[in-house]
Design a protein around this motif. Structure first.
Motif, PDB file in Angstrom:
ATOM      1  N   SER A 125       0.801  -1.226   0.000  1.00  0.00           N
ATOM      2  CA  SER A 125       0.000   0.000   0.000  1.00  0.00           C
ATOM      3  C   SER A 125       0.834   1.278   0.000  1.00  0.00           C
ATOM      4  O   SER A 125       0.515   2.239  -0.709  1.00  0.00           O
ATOM      5  CB  SER A 125      -0.953   0.000   1.199  1.00  0.00           C
ATOM      6  OG  SER A 125      -0.231  -0.099   2.416  1.00  0.00           O
ATOM      7  N   GLU A 148      -4.368  -7.186  -7.286  1.00  0.00           N
ATOM      8  CA  GLU A 148      -3.500  -8.101  -6.538  1.00  0.00           C
ATOM      9  C   GLU A 148      -2.156  -7.482  -6.154  1.00  0.00           C
ATOM     10  O   GLU A 148      -1.097  -8.061  -6.366  1.00  0.00           O
ATOM     11  CB  GLU A 148      -3.290  -9.391  -7.334  1.00  0.00           C
ATOM     12  CG  GLU A 148      -4.598 -10.114  -7.626  1.00  0.00           C
ATOM     13  CD  GLU A 148      -4.419 -11.338  -8.500  1.00  0.00           C
ATOM     14  OE1 GLU A 148      -3.304 -11.573  -8.971  1.00  0.00           O
ATOM     15  OE2 GLU A 148      -5.407 -12.052  -8.703  1.00  0.00           O
ATOM     16  N   SER A 150      -1.935  -6.022  -2.862  1.00  0.00           N
ATOM     17  CA  SER A 150      -1.998  -5.922  -1.391  1.00  0.00           C
ATOM     18  C   SER A 150      -2.273  -4.499  -0.914  1.00  0.00           C
ATOM     19  O   SER A 150      -1.648  -4.023   0.046  1.00  0.00           O
ATOM     20  CB  SER A 150      -0.694  -6.441  -0.769  1.00  0.00           C
ATOM     21  OG  SER A 150      -0.429  -7.758  -1.173  1.00  0.00           O
ATOM     22  N   GLY A 152      -5.280  -3.335   0.376  1.00  0.00           N
ATOM     23  CA  GLY A 152      -6.142  -3.250   1.539  1.00  0.00           C
ATOM     24  C   GLY A 152      -7.099  -2.076   1.394  1.00  0.00           C
ATOM     25  O   GLY A 152      -7.001  -1.283   0.443  1.00  0.00           O
ATOM     26  N   GLY A 153      -8.033  -1.940   2.347  1.00  0.00           N
ATOM     27  CA  GLY A 153      -9.037  -0.886   2.246  1.00  0.00           C
ATOM     28  C   GLY A 153      -8.457   0.516   2.344  1.00  0.00           C
ATOM     29  O   GLY A 153      -8.648   1.355   1.455  1.00  0.00           O
ATOM     30  N   ARG A 175      -9.036  -5.552  -8.747  1.00  0.00           N
ATOM     31  CA  ARG A 175      -9.434  -6.885  -8.269  1.00  0.00           C
ATOM     32  C   ARG A 175      -8.341  -7.530  -7.412  1.00  0.00           C
ATOM     33  O   ARG A 175      -7.152  -7.430  -7.704  1.00  0.00           O
ATOM     34  CB  ARG A 175      -9.760  -7.779  -9.465  1.00  0.00           C
ATOM     35  CG  ARG A 175     -10.353  -9.123  -9.115  1.00  0.00           C
ATOM     36  CD  ARG A 175     -10.802  -9.857 -10.364  1.00  0.00           C
ATOM     37  NE  ARG A 175     -11.913  -9.169 -10.999  1.00  0.00           N
ATOM     38  CZ  ARG A 175     -11.839  -8.548 -12.167  1.00  0.00           C
ATOM     39  NH1 ARG A 175     -10.691  -8.519 -12.839  1.00  0.00           N
ATOM     40  NH2 ARG A 175     -12.895  -7.961 -12.689  1.00  0.00           N
ATOM     41  N   GLY A 176      -8.749  -8.196  -6.325  1.00  0.00           N
ATOM     42  CA  GLY A 176      -7.808  -8.960  -5.517  1.00  0.00           C
ATOM     43  C   GLY A 176      -6.977  -8.137  -4.557  1.00  0.00           C
ATOM     44  O   GLY A 176      -5.916  -8.585  -4.112  1.00  0.00           O
ATOM     45  N   ASN A 177      -7.464  -6.949  -4.185  1.00  0.00           N
ATOM     46  CA  ASN A 177      -6.720  -6.098  -3.264  1.00  0.00           C
ATOM     47  C   ASN A 177      -7.339  -6.042  -1.865  1.00  0.00           C
ATOM     48  O   ASN A 177      -6.943  -5.200  -1.049  1.00  0.00           O
ATOM     49  CB  ASN A 177      -6.606  -4.682  -3.835  1.00  0.00           C
ATOM     50  CG  ASN A 177      -5.431  -4.540  -4.791  1.00  0.00           C
ATOM     51  OD1 ASN A 177      -4.287  -4.761  -4.428  1.00  0.00           O
ATOM     52  ND2 ASN A 177      -5.723  -4.193  -6.045  1.00  0.00           N
ATOM     53  N   GLU A 178      -8.317  -6.898  -1.595  1.00  0.00           N
ATOM     54  CA  GLU A 178      -8.929  -7.011  -0.269  1.00  0.00           C
ATOM     55  C   GLU A 178      -9.459  -5.666   0.230  1.00  0.00           C
ATOM     56  O   GLU A 178      -9.155  -5.206   1.334  1.00  0.00           O
ATOM     57  CB  GLU A 178      -7.929  -7.602   0.732  1.00  0.00           C
ATOM     58  CG  GLU A 178      -7.443  -8.987   0.336  1.00  0.00           C
ATOM     59  CD  GLU A 178      -6.450  -9.574   1.320  1.00  0.00           C
ATOM     60  OE1 GLU A 178      -6.073  -8.873   2.282  1.00  0.00           O
ATOM     61  OE2 GLU A 178      -6.060 -10.730   1.132  1.00  0.00           O
ATOM     62  N   ILE A 179     -10.267  -5.045  -0.596  1.00  0.00           N
ATOM     63  CA  ILE A 179     -10.857  -3.745  -0.273  1.00  0.00           C
ATOM     64  C   ILE A 179     -12.255  -3.950   0.273  1.00  0.00           C
ATOM     65  O   ILE A 179     -13.109  -4.548  -0.390  1.00  0.00           O
ATOM     66  CB  ILE A 179     -10.873  -2.853  -1.532  1.00  0.00           C
ATOM     67  CG1 ILE A 179      -9.425  -2.568  -1.966  1.00  0.00           C
ATOM     68  CG2 ILE A 179     -11.616  -1.561  -1.269  1.00  0.00           C
ATOM     69  CD1 ILE A 179      -9.316  -1.855  -3.297  1.00  0.00           C
ATOM     70  N   ASP A 180     -12.516  -3.478   1.464  1.00  0.00           N
ATOM     71  CA  ASP A 180     -13.815  -3.660   2.120  1.00  0.00           C
ATOM     72  C   ASP A 180     -14.860  -2.721   1.523  1.00  0.00           C
ATOM     73  O   ASP A 180     -14.535  -1.805   0.758  1.00  0.00           O
ATOM     74  CB  ASP A 180     -13.680  -3.415   3.624  1.00  0.00           C
ATOM     75  CG  ASP A 180     -13.155  -2.026   3.932  1.00  0.00           C
ATOM     76  OD1 ASP A 180     -13.975  -1.109   4.088  1.00  0.00           O
ATOM     77  OD2 ASP A 180     -11.917  -1.849   3.975  1.00  0.00           O
TER      78      ASP A 180
END
Length: 199
Positions: A125, A148, A150, A152-153, A175-180
């Motif tokens: 990030s 992808e 990493s 995060g939100g 896509r694939g970045n673990e965003i809430d």
């Protein structure tokens, strides 16, 4: 030679020097599509040397070539010479944060670059925000693929806010970045005119 496409040959780093012996035969090349050839950093260095004088290159695809940081840094050095480049595909190359930042700095100043793929390069990030700032002054970038990495939100929101000044941007893939969900809403608010995929 104006167009060359070679994918999944598994030639490894030794194959690139055979493709591009000195003096470089690629000076008139307009499109180069490679991928999944196990080029590695050594092959990336040889290819970069061959592309130094390739001023007409419009599309360069080097996806899944395992360039790593060393190969990415070498490519970043010659990118400013590729002033006609419109499309640059560098996803899944283990570039890491240092090389990705260097590439984004060079890519952000290219006058004709419209599409950039940097997915899956282990950026993180903090460096991604720097990448976004580097690209925010691009004169022509329309499509950015940045899945992808990493984010995060919180990192995703910061990344997109840094990209907000990029008036030419039309589509962004995250896509694939673990965003809430809450962060996704903030991203859409920051980039109202951009089609954001993968939230």
């Amino acid at each position: 030679l104006g167009f060359l496409k070679m994918r999944t040959t598994l030639w490894g780093p030794e194959g690139v020097p055979r493709l591009a012996p000195p003096p470089p035969p690629l000076h008139a090349l307009q499109e180069l599509w490679l991928g999944e050839n196990q080029m590695g950093p050594l092959g990336a260095t040889a290819l970069s040397d061959a592309l130094k004088q390739t001023t007409d290159l419009r599309r360069l695809a080097l996806g899944t070539e395992n360039l790593e940081e060393a190969g990415g840094m070498r490519l970043a050095e010659i990118l400013p010479n590729l002033t006609a480049l419109e499309q640059l595909l560098l996803s899944e190359n283990c570039l890491g944060p240092i090389a990705t930042e260097a590439i984004s700095r060079a890519a952000g100043s290219l006058p004709s670059l419209e599409e950039l793929w940097l997915c899956g390069n282990g950026v993180g990030s903090d460096t991604s925000v720097v990448v976004a700032k580097n690209l925010s002054s691009s004169p022509s970038l329309k499509n950015l693929h940045y899945g992808e990495n990493s984010l995060g939100g919180k990192g995703g929101v910061s990344f997109c806010k840094a990209l907000a000044p990029l008036s030419t941007l039309k589509t962004l893939l995250l896509r694939g970045n673990e965003i809430d969900a809450a962060s996704a809403a903030s991203i859409r608010s920051a980039l109202r005119r951009v089609k954001v995929h993968g939230l």
